[in-house]
Design a protein around this motif. Structure first.
Motif, PDB file in Angstrom:
ATOM      1  N   ALA A  57     -32.196 -14.496  13.049  1.00 26.49           N
ATOM      2  CA  ALA A  57     -32.106 -15.400  14.197  1.00 26.49           C
ATOM      3  C   ALA A  57     -30.681 -15.442  14.731  1.00 26.49           C
ATOM      4  O   ALA A  57     -30.451 -15.379  15.943  1.00 26.49           O
ATOM      5  CB  ALA A  57     -32.567 -16.805  13.791  1.00 26.49           C
ATOM      6  N   ARG A  58     -29.703 -15.522  13.832  1.00 26.15           N
ATOM      7  CA  ARG A  58     -28.293 -15.536  14.253  1.00 26.15           C
ATOM      8  C   ARG A  58     -27.938 -14.274  15.033  1.00 26.15           C
ATOM      9  O   ARG A  58     -27.278 -14.334  16.070  1.00 26.15           O
ATOM     10  CB  ARG A  58     -27.393 -15.633  13.026  1.00 26.15           C
ATOM     11  N   ASP A  59     -28.395 -13.121  14.541  1.00 24.41           N
ATOM     12  CA  ASP A  59     -28.076 -11.858  15.202  1.00 24.41           C
ATOM     13  C   ASP A  59     -28.654 -11.818  16.616  1.00 24.41           C
ATOM     14  O   ASP A  59     -28.035 -11.257  17.535  1.00 24.41           O
ATOM     15  CB  ASP A  59     -28.611 -10.688  14.384  1.00 24.41           C
ATOM     16  N   LEU A  60     -29.825 -12.406  16.813  1.00 27.85           N
ATOM     17  CA  LEU A  60     -30.426 -12.462  18.147  1.00 27.85           C
ATOM     18  C   LEU A  60     -29.606 -13.365  19.073  1.00 27.85           C
ATOM     19  O   LEU A  60     -29.402 -13.054  20.238  1.00 27.85           O
ATOM     20  CB  LEU A  60     -31.870 -12.965  18.048  1.00 27.85           C
ATOM     21  N   VAL A  61     -29.137 -14.478  18.536  1.00 27.19           N
ATOM     22  CA  VAL A  61     -28.334 -15.414  19.342  1.00 27.19           C
ATOM     23  C   VAL A  61     -27.024 -14.777  19.768  1.00 27.19           C
ATOM     24  O   VAL A  61     -26.584 -14.923  20.921  1.00 27.19           O
ATOM     25  CB  VAL A  61     -28.053 -16.706  18.543  1.00 27.19           C
ATOM     26  N   LEU A  97     -27.273 -24.673  24.805  1.00 23.82           N
ATOM     27  CA  LEU A  97     -28.009 -23.990  25.872  1.00 23.82           C
ATOM     28  C   LEU A  97     -28.313 -22.544  25.500  1.00 23.82           C
ATOM     29  O   LEU A  97     -29.363 -22.005  25.858  1.00 23.82           O
ATOM     30  CB  LEU A  97     -27.214 -24.039  27.177  1.00 23.82           C
ATOM     31  N   GLU A  98     -27.400 -21.889  24.784  1.00 23.09           N
ATOM     32  CA  GLU A  98     -27.664 -20.509  24.356  1.00 23.09           C
ATOM     33  C   GLU A  98     -28.729 -20.453  23.274  1.00 23.09           C
ATOM     34  O   GLU A  98     -29.527 -19.519  23.227  1.00 23.09           O
ATOM     35  CB  GLU A  98     -26.373 -19.860  23.867  1.00 23.09           C
ATOM     36  N   LEU A  99     -28.768 -21.444  22.399  1.00 21.98           N
ATOM     37  CA  LEU A  99     -29.825 -21.494  21.384  1.00 21.98           C
ATOM     38  C   LEU A  99     -31.179 -21.721  22.037  1.00 21.98           C
ATOM     39  O   LEU A  99     -32.179 -21.096  21.669  1.00 21.98           O
ATOM     40  CB  LEU A  99     -29.522 -22.584  20.364  1.00 21.98           C
ATOM     41  N   MET A 100     -31.218 -22.605  23.026  1.00 23.77           N
ATOM     42  CA  MET A 100     -32.459 -22.819  23.765  1.00 23.77           C
ATOM     43  C   MET A 100     -32.879 -21.535  24.480  1.00 23.77           C
ATOM     44  O   MET A 100     -34.058 -21.174  24.506  1.00 23.77           O
ATOM     45  CB  MET A 100     -32.286 -23.947  24.775  1.00 23.77           C
ATOM     46  N   HIS A 101     -31.911 -20.830  25.047  1.00 25.49           N
ATOM     47  CA  HIS A 101     -32.206 -19.586  25.758  1.00 25.49           C
ATOM     48  C   HIS A 101     -32.786 -18.541  24.804  1.00 25.49           C
ATOM     49  O   HIS A 101     -33.732 -17.821  25.150  1.00 25.49           O
ATOM     50  CB  HIS A 101     -30.928 -19.070  26.414  1.00 25.49           C
ATOM     51  N   THR A 102     -32.243 -18.461  23.593  1.00 25.15           N
ATOM     52  CA  THR A 102     -32.782 -17.508  22.615  1.00 25.15           C
ATOM     53  C   THR A 102     -34.222 -17.858  22.268  1.00 25.15           C
ATOM     54  O   THR A 102     -35.074 -16.965  22.164  1.00 25.15           O
ATOM     55  CB  THR A 102     -31.908 -17.491  21.352  1.00 25.15           C
ATOM     56  N   ARG A 120     -31.584  -3.805  22.212  1.00 25.03           N
ATOM     57  CA  ARG A 120     -31.949  -3.844  20.794  1.00 25.03           C
ATOM     58  C   ARG A 120     -33.428  -4.184  20.658  1.00 25.03           C
ATOM     59  O   ARG A 120     -34.039  -4.726  21.584  1.00 25.03           O
ATOM     60  CB  ARG A 120     -31.123  -4.907  20.059  1.00 25.03           C
ATOM     61  N   PRO A 121     -34.028  -3.909  19.484  1.00 21.61           N
ATOM     62  CA  PRO A 121     -35.427  -4.306  19.291  1.00 21.61           C
ATOM     63  C   PRO A 121     -35.592  -5.815  19.436  1.00 21.61           C
ATOM     64  O   PRO A 121     -34.727  -6.591  19.023  1.00 21.61           O
ATOM     65  CB  PRO A 121     -35.725  -3.854  17.854  1.00 21.61           C
ATOM     66  N   THR A 122     -36.689  -6.229  20.052  1.00 24.78           N
ATOM     67  CA  THR A 122     -36.985  -7.653  20.183  1.00 24.78           C
ATOM     68  C   THR A 122     -37.335  -8.237  18.815  1.00 24.78           C
ATOM     69  O   THR A 122     -37.598  -7.503  17.854  1.00 24.78           O
ATOM     70  CB  THR A 122     -38.136  -7.863  21.170  1.00 24.78           C
ATOM     71  N   ALA A 123     -37.350  -9.549  18.726  1.00 24.61           N
ATOM     72  CA  ALA A 123     -37.558 -10.213  17.432  1.00 24.61           C
ATOM     73  C   ALA A 123     -38.850  -9.772  16.765  1.00 24.61           C
ATOM     74  O   ALA A 123     -38.871  -9.444  15.569  1.00 24.61           O
ATOM     75  CB  ALA A 123     -37.545 -11.728  17.622  1.00 24.61           C
ATOM     76  N   HIS A 124     -39.958  -9.748  17.524  1.00 20.64           N
ATOM     77  CA  HIS A 124     -41.224  -9.382  16.893  1.00 20.64           C
ATOM     78  C   HIS A 124     -41.225  -7.939  16.414  1.00 20.64           C
ATOM     79  O   HIS A 124     -41.875  -7.608  15.421  1.00 20.64           O
ATOM     80  CB  HIS A 124     -42.415  -9.674  17.818  1.00 20.64           C
TER      81      HIS A 124
END
Length: 356
Positions: A57-61, A97-102, A120-124
């Motif tokens: 999750a952190r890496d996506l943010v 706001l960035e966490l909400m955006h993620t 990059r690959p999406t989370a799923h």
């Protein structure tokens, strides 16, 4: 006059009026990194697998992005707070706001079946590679949920008076509700694109994108300043609605004609899913019977060509121009700090003429 500018999650002594976008981004990302490190450590104590989940999750943010929402919120605040005010206390609220955006991106990518985001690959897809499709979808939902909870936690840490934080929270809640409402309409439109319309596509854009990208972040910034100024709020509302819609219209064009190497997303995703964007609704309205037939059955490459042949992209470009002009006109007479006005004028161009 030596004031402060943001650098990392600290302030360093250089003139605040020369605050750069890069400095603001570093400050927000530094705040996020510190906050997420503590959250990961907490989950690590429960089970190492949870720590790994939180690191994903952190890496996506922290994977990059334009950071438009905290930027609009900052200038919404600065417009009334003025150049002498220190922005340090804002950082948790801007990071939220960035966490909400993620959260929104992770769920949106899952609903759209998108394979990449920001190159990059999406989370799923990240989780699917570990344990299969069903696990990937389930874990992505949970990552999005976790980011939304983290956003609440980080916002609550903003060191402003309780009455101010309550006003900020009111805008934040409205922002989330409108984004979810717009997302639902977006999904609904894909079930029967032929029954959709340009006006309804714009309604989706207004709620799914404009409200939580530009309008409410600006108003959120106004609330962070502890200021109740109806004239400024109205200017922010008009600017936010029009520039926010123009932002989504640009996204519609990039969704068909953008370069994946630049956008970080697959080409023609909207054509693949049949998403009834304003661009595609205009194309259907302008198409000849033969072109309509191709829009319904041709290859993705040919569909993109047909959309261009209808003249719809040129119409969308004009819609973008008209909306940006309306937004800047509303801003011109607003009683806000001149540097904030100049920054918002520049942001209107950056957000609506971007290549990605």
């Amino acid at each position: 006059m030596a004031n402060d500018t943001l650098e990392g999650n600290r302030l360093s002594a250089i003139p605040r009026q020369h605050l750069s976008h890069a400095g603001l981004v570093r400050a927000v990302e530094g705040t996020l990194a510190d906050f997420l490190a503590s959250q990961i450590a907490s989950l690590d104590t429960i089970d190492p697998a949870l720590g790994g989940f939180a690191r994903t999750a952190r890496d996506l943010v922290l994977a990059g992005g334009k950071r438009l929402r905290p930027t609009f919120a900052f200038w919404g605040w600065r417009g009334v707070a003025g150049p002498a005010a220190s922005p340090e206390a804002l950082l948790p609220a801007l990071g939220a706001l960035e966490l909400m955006h993620t959260f929104a991106l992770v769920h949106d990518d899952l609903m759209d079946g998108s394979a990449t985001r920001r190159g990059r690959p999406t989370a799923h897809k990240v989780f699917e590679a570990r344990h299969g499709t069903r696990f990937g979808s389930s874990a992505a939902v949970l990552v999005g949920d976790l980011c939304l909870v983290w956003a609440d936690q980080l916002l609550a840490r903003t060191p402003v008076p309780a009455t101010t934080l309550l006003e900020v929270r009111t805008r934040y809640d409205r922002m989330r509700i409108e984004a979810i409402a717009g997302q639902y309409l977006d999904v609904l439109g894909e079930t029967d694109p032929s029954a959709w319309s340009v006006d309804r596509a714009l309604l989706v854009a207004r709620h799914k994108t404009a409200s939580y990208t530009v309008h409410w972040p600006l108003d959120y910034g106004l609330a962070l300043a502890g200021v109740d100024d109806p004239e400024v709020a109205e200017a922010y509302r008009v600017y936010g609605a029009t520039v926010g819609e123009a932002f989504q219209l640009r996204d519609d064009l990039l969704g068909v004609y953008g370069d994946p190497a630049v956008t970080g997303k697959p080409a023609s995703d909207d054509l693949r899913t049949g998403k009834p964007t304003a661009l595609l609704m205009l194309a259907r309205r302008l198409a000849t019977p033969a072109q309509l037939s191709e829009l319904d059955g041709a290859s993705l490459e040919r569909k993109a060509q047909v959309v261009a042949e209808t003249g719809a992209p040129a119409r969308v470009e004009e819609m973008i121009r008209v909306r940006v002009t309306e937004g800047l006109t509303a801003l011109a007479s607003a009683p806000i700090d001149p540097e904030a006005r100049a920054a918002l004028i520049e942001l209107a161009t950056t957000a609506t003429q971007r290549p990605a």
